[in-house]
Design a protein around this motif. Structure first.
Motif, PDB file in Angstrom:
ATOM      1  N   SER A 100       0.842  -1.191   0.000  1.00  0.00           N
ATOM      2  CA  SER A 100       0.000   0.000   0.000  1.00  0.00           C
ATOM      3  C   SER A 100       0.874   1.237   0.000  1.00  0.00           C
ATOM      4  O   SER A 100       2.079   1.160   0.224  1.00  0.00           O
ATOM      5  N   ALA A 101       0.265   2.364  -0.282  1.00  0.00           N
ATOM      6  CA  ALA A 101       0.995   3.625  -0.301  1.00  0.00           C
ATOM      7  C   ALA A 101       0.091   4.730   0.232  1.00  0.00           C
ATOM      8  O   ALA A 101      -1.119   4.723  -0.010  1.00  0.00           O
ATOM      9  N   ASP A 102       0.658   5.660   0.972  1.00  0.00           N
ATOM     10  CA  ASP A 102      -0.083   6.773   1.560  1.00  0.00           C
ATOM     11  C   ASP A 102       0.409   8.097   0.991  1.00  0.00           C
ATOM     12  O   ASP A 102       1.611   8.333   0.909  1.00  0.00           O
ATOM     13  N   TYR A 103      -0.531   8.941   0.618  1.00  0.00           N
ATOM     14  CA  TYR A 103      -0.218  10.273   0.112  1.00  0.00           C
ATOM     15  C   TYR A 103      -0.990  11.302   0.942  1.00  0.00           C
ATOM     16  O   TYR A 103      -2.085  11.029   1.424  1.00  0.00           O
ATOM     17  N   SER A 104      -0.445  12.484   1.056  1.00  0.00           N
ATOM     18  CA  SER A 104      -1.180  13.573   1.697  1.00  0.00           C
ATOM     19  C   SER A 104      -0.749  14.890   1.077  1.00  0.00           C
ATOM     20  O   SER A 104       0.333  14.993   0.493  1.00  0.00           O
ATOM     21  N   GLY A 105      -1.610  15.884   1.188  1.00  0.00           N
ATOM     22  CA  GLY A 105      -1.297  17.180   0.607  1.00  0.00           C
ATOM     23  C   GLY A 105      -2.421  18.161   0.849  1.00  0.00           C
ATOM     24  O   GLY A 105      -3.289  17.937   1.695  1.00  0.00           O
ATOM     25  N   TRP A 106      -2.415  19.244   0.109  1.00  0.00           N
ATOM     26  CA  TRP A 106      -3.474  20.231   0.264  1.00  0.00           C
ATOM     27  C   TRP A 106      -3.802  20.840  -1.096  1.00  0.00           C
ATOM     28  O   TRP A 106      -3.010  20.774  -2.045  1.00  0.00           O
ATOM     29  N   GLY A 107      -4.986  21.431  -1.163  1.00  0.00           N
ATOM     30  CA  GLY A 107      -5.416  22.064  -2.395  1.00  0.00           C
ATOM     31  C   GLY A 107      -6.257  23.289  -2.121  1.00  0.00           C
ATOM     32  O   GLY A 107      -6.859  23.435  -1.049  1.00  0.00           O
ATOM     33  N   ASN A 108      -6.291  24.193  -3.093  1.00  0.00           N
ATOM     34  CA  ASN A 108      -7.142  25.387  -3.046  1.00  0.00           C
ATOM     35  C   ASN A 108      -7.713  25.565  -4.450  1.00  0.00           C
ATOM     36  O   ASN A 108      -7.063  26.119  -5.325  1.00  0.00           O
ATOM     37  N   LEU A 109      -8.935  25.066  -4.669  1.00  0.00           N
ATOM     38  CA  LEU A 109      -9.538  24.993  -5.990  1.00  0.00           C
ATOM     39  C   LEU A 109     -10.808  25.828  -6.043  1.00  0.00           C
ATOM     40  O   LEU A 109     -11.697  25.679  -5.191  1.00  0.00           O
ATOM     41  N   GLY A 181      -6.564  27.449  -9.340  1.00  0.00           N
ATOM     42  CA  GLY A 181      -6.424  26.295  -8.469  1.00  0.00           C
ATOM     43  C   GLY A 181      -4.980  25.948  -8.222  1.00  0.00           C
ATOM     44  O   GLY A 181      -4.112  26.187  -9.072  1.00  0.00           O
ATOM     45  N   THR A 182      -4.724  25.394  -7.047  1.00  0.00           N
ATOM     46  CA  THR A 182      -3.395  24.892  -6.688  1.00  0.00           C
ATOM     47  C   THR A 182      -3.578  23.551  -6.001  1.00  0.00           C
ATOM     48  O   THR A 182      -4.428  23.406  -5.125  1.00  0.00           O
ATOM     49  N   LEU A 183      -2.797  22.575  -6.410  1.00  0.00           N
ATOM     50  CA  LEU A 183      -2.851  21.244  -5.809  1.00  0.00           C
ATOM     51  C   LEU A 183      -1.424  20.810  -5.509  1.00  0.00           C
ATOM     52  O   LEU A 183      -0.587  20.740  -6.401  1.00  0.00           O
ATOM     53  N   VAL A 184      -1.172  20.565  -4.221  1.00  0.00           N
ATOM     54  CA  VAL A 184       0.183  20.285  -3.767  1.00  0.00           C
ATOM     55  C   VAL A 184       0.229  18.919  -3.095  1.00  0.00           C
ATOM     56  O   VAL A 184      -0.636  18.585  -2.283  1.00  0.00           O
ATOM     57  N   ALA A 185       1.219  18.125  -3.438  1.00  0.00           N
ATOM     58  CA  ALA A 185       1.504  16.900  -2.711  1.00  0.00           C
ATOM     59  C   ALA A 185       2.489  17.273  -1.615  1.00  0.00           C
ATOM     60  O   ALA A 185       3.647  17.542  -1.895  1.00  0.00           O
ATOM     61  N   THR A 186       2.020  17.356  -0.375  1.00  0.00           N
ATOM     62  CA  THR A 186       2.855  17.864   0.703  1.00  0.00           C
ATOM     63  C   THR A 186       2.468  17.239   2.032  1.00  0.00           C
ATOM     64  O   THR A 186       1.311  16.899   2.246  1.00  0.00           O
ATOM     65  N   LYS A 187       3.432  17.109   2.915  1.00  0.00           N
ATOM     66  CA  LYS A 187       3.164  16.580   4.252  1.00  0.00           C
ATOM     67  C   LYS A 187       3.362  17.669   5.292  1.00  0.00           C
ATOM     68  O   LYS A 187       2.482  17.947   6.081  1.00  0.00           O
ATOM     69  N   GLU A 188       4.518  18.291   5.275  1.00  0.00           N
ATOM     70  CA  GLU A 188       4.817  19.366   6.209  1.00  0.00           C
ATOM     71  C   GLU A 188       5.959  20.179   5.643  1.00  0.00           C
ATOM     72  O   GLU A 188       6.760  19.682   4.848  1.00  0.00           O
ATOM     73  N   SER A 189       6.034  21.428   6.016  1.00  0.00           N
ATOM     74  CA  SER A 189       7.086  22.324   5.533  1.00  0.00           C
ATOM     75  C   SER A 189       7.166  22.311   4.008  1.00  0.00           C
ATOM     76  O   SER A 189       8.259  22.287   3.435  1.00  0.00           O
ATOM     77  N   ALA A 190       6.001  22.314   3.349  1.00  0.00           N
ATOM     78  CA  ALA A 190       5.907  22.339   1.892  1.00  0.00           C
ATOM     79  C   ALA A 190       6.641  21.186   1.250  1.00  0.00           C
ATOM     80  O   ALA A 190       7.236  21.288   0.198  1.00  0.00           O
ATOM     81  N   ARG A 191       6.619  20.045   1.911  1.00  0.00           N
ATOM     82  CA  ARG A 191       7.276  18.869   1.355  1.00  0.00           C
ATOM     83  C   ARG A 191       6.279  17.715   1.285  1.00  0.00           C
ATOM     84  O   ARG A 191       5.481  17.518   2.192  1.00  0.00           O
ATOM     85  N   PHE A 192       6.368  16.986   0.202  1.00  0.00           N
ATOM     86  CA  PHE A 192       5.467  15.872  -0.054  1.00  0.00           C
ATOM     87  C   PHE A 192       6.036  14.597   0.555  1.00  0.00           C
ATOM     88  O   PHE A 192       7.209  14.317   0.424  1.00  0.00           O
TER      89      PHE A 192
END
Length: 203
Positions: A100-109, A181-192
Motif C-alpha cells: 500500500s501507499a499513503d499520500y497527503s497534501g493540500w489544495g485550493n480549488l 487552483g493549486t494542488l500540492v503533494a505535501t506533508k509538512e514544511s511544503a514537502r510531499f
C-alpha cells in the motif's frame, strides 16, 4: 543521496495502518541499492528516502510537486509528475509487491476546477501494472489524503534484485479559464511525503 530516519509523523502513520501477518515474513538481507528520480515534480537530486525497515519506505519530495491553473499560469504548470525507479537488493528466493501507499497534501480549488492525484506502479521488464486515482472537485480548500491498496498481482520477478517504478502526478483542469487552483503533494514544511509499504513472499 541522503538517507535519514523517518519522522515521528511517519512512524505514527505506519502504526495507525498495521500490516497483515503475512507481511511480517521478510528476507534475511535487504537494502536499497539505488534510487533515480525524474520529472517536473521531482528533479534529480531533490528527494530524500528514510529507510526504516524491510517493509516501509518513506519518500520525501521537494516543493516542485505543485500543480497550478488560472490567469497568467503557464499550461505546463497544470500537471507535475515524478517518476521513481527504486532498485532493491535482497536474499535470493524472494519476491516483493507494493502492499500500500499513503499520500497527503493540500489544495485550493475554485468552483469548476478539478484536481487529480494519480499513481502507477510497475516493475521494470514486467507487463503487470496497478494504477490508482483520487479526484478532487472545486470549490475545495484544505488537506487531502489518499491511501492506495495496490493489486497483489503486481509482483517482482523471482531473484535477488528488482526495480520498482512509481509514476505519481498531480494535475488540474481546465486550462485557460478565469478560475484558479493549486494542488500540492505535501506533508509538512511544503514537502510531499509518499510512504510505500512492501509485501514479501518466497518464490
Amino acid at each position: 543521496m541522503r538517507y535519514t530516519f523517518a519522522s515521528l509523523a511517519l512512524v505514527a502513520a505506519a502504526l495507525a495502518s498495521p500490516l497483515p501477518d503475512s507481511v511480517a515474513s521478510v528476507p534475511s538481507s535487504y537494502k536499497i541499492s539505488n534510487i533515480v528520480s525524474g520529472g517536473s515534480g521531482c528533479p534529480q537530486g531533490s528527494i530524500d528516502v528514510s529507510y526504516t525497515d524491510s517493509t516501509i519506505l518513506p519518500i520525501r519530495f521537494g516543493k516542485d510537486f505543485t500543480a497550478s491553473v488560472g490567469p497568467g499560469v503557464a499550461p505546463d504548470d497544470s500537471r507535475k509528475n515524478c517518476q521513481l525507479n527504486i532498485a532493491l537488493q535482497f536474499s535470493p528466493g524472494w519476491q516483493y509487491s507494493v502492499y500500500s501507499a499513503d499520500y497527503s497534501g493540500w489544495g485550493n480549488l475554485d468552483s469548476g476546477v478539478k484536481g487529480r492525484v494519480k499513481a502507477n506502479y510497475y516493475f521494470s521488464g514486467e507487463q503487470d501494472q496497478a494504477s490508482t486515482t483520487l479526484g478532487i472537485t472545486g470549490p475545495f480548500s484544505g488537506t487531502y489524503t489518499k491511501h492506495d491498496d495496490v493489486a497483489l498481482s503486481v509482483w517482482s520477478p523471482c531473484g535477488s534484485s528488482a526495480a520498482l517504478n512509481v509514476n505519481a502526478d498531480v494535475a488540474l483542469t481546465p486550462l485557460g479559464s478565469s478560475a484558479s487552483g493549486t494542488l500540492v503533494a505535501t506533508k509538512e514544511s511544503a514537502r510531499f511525503t509518499h510512504q510505500l509499504y512492501l509485501k514479501w513472499r518466497q518464490c
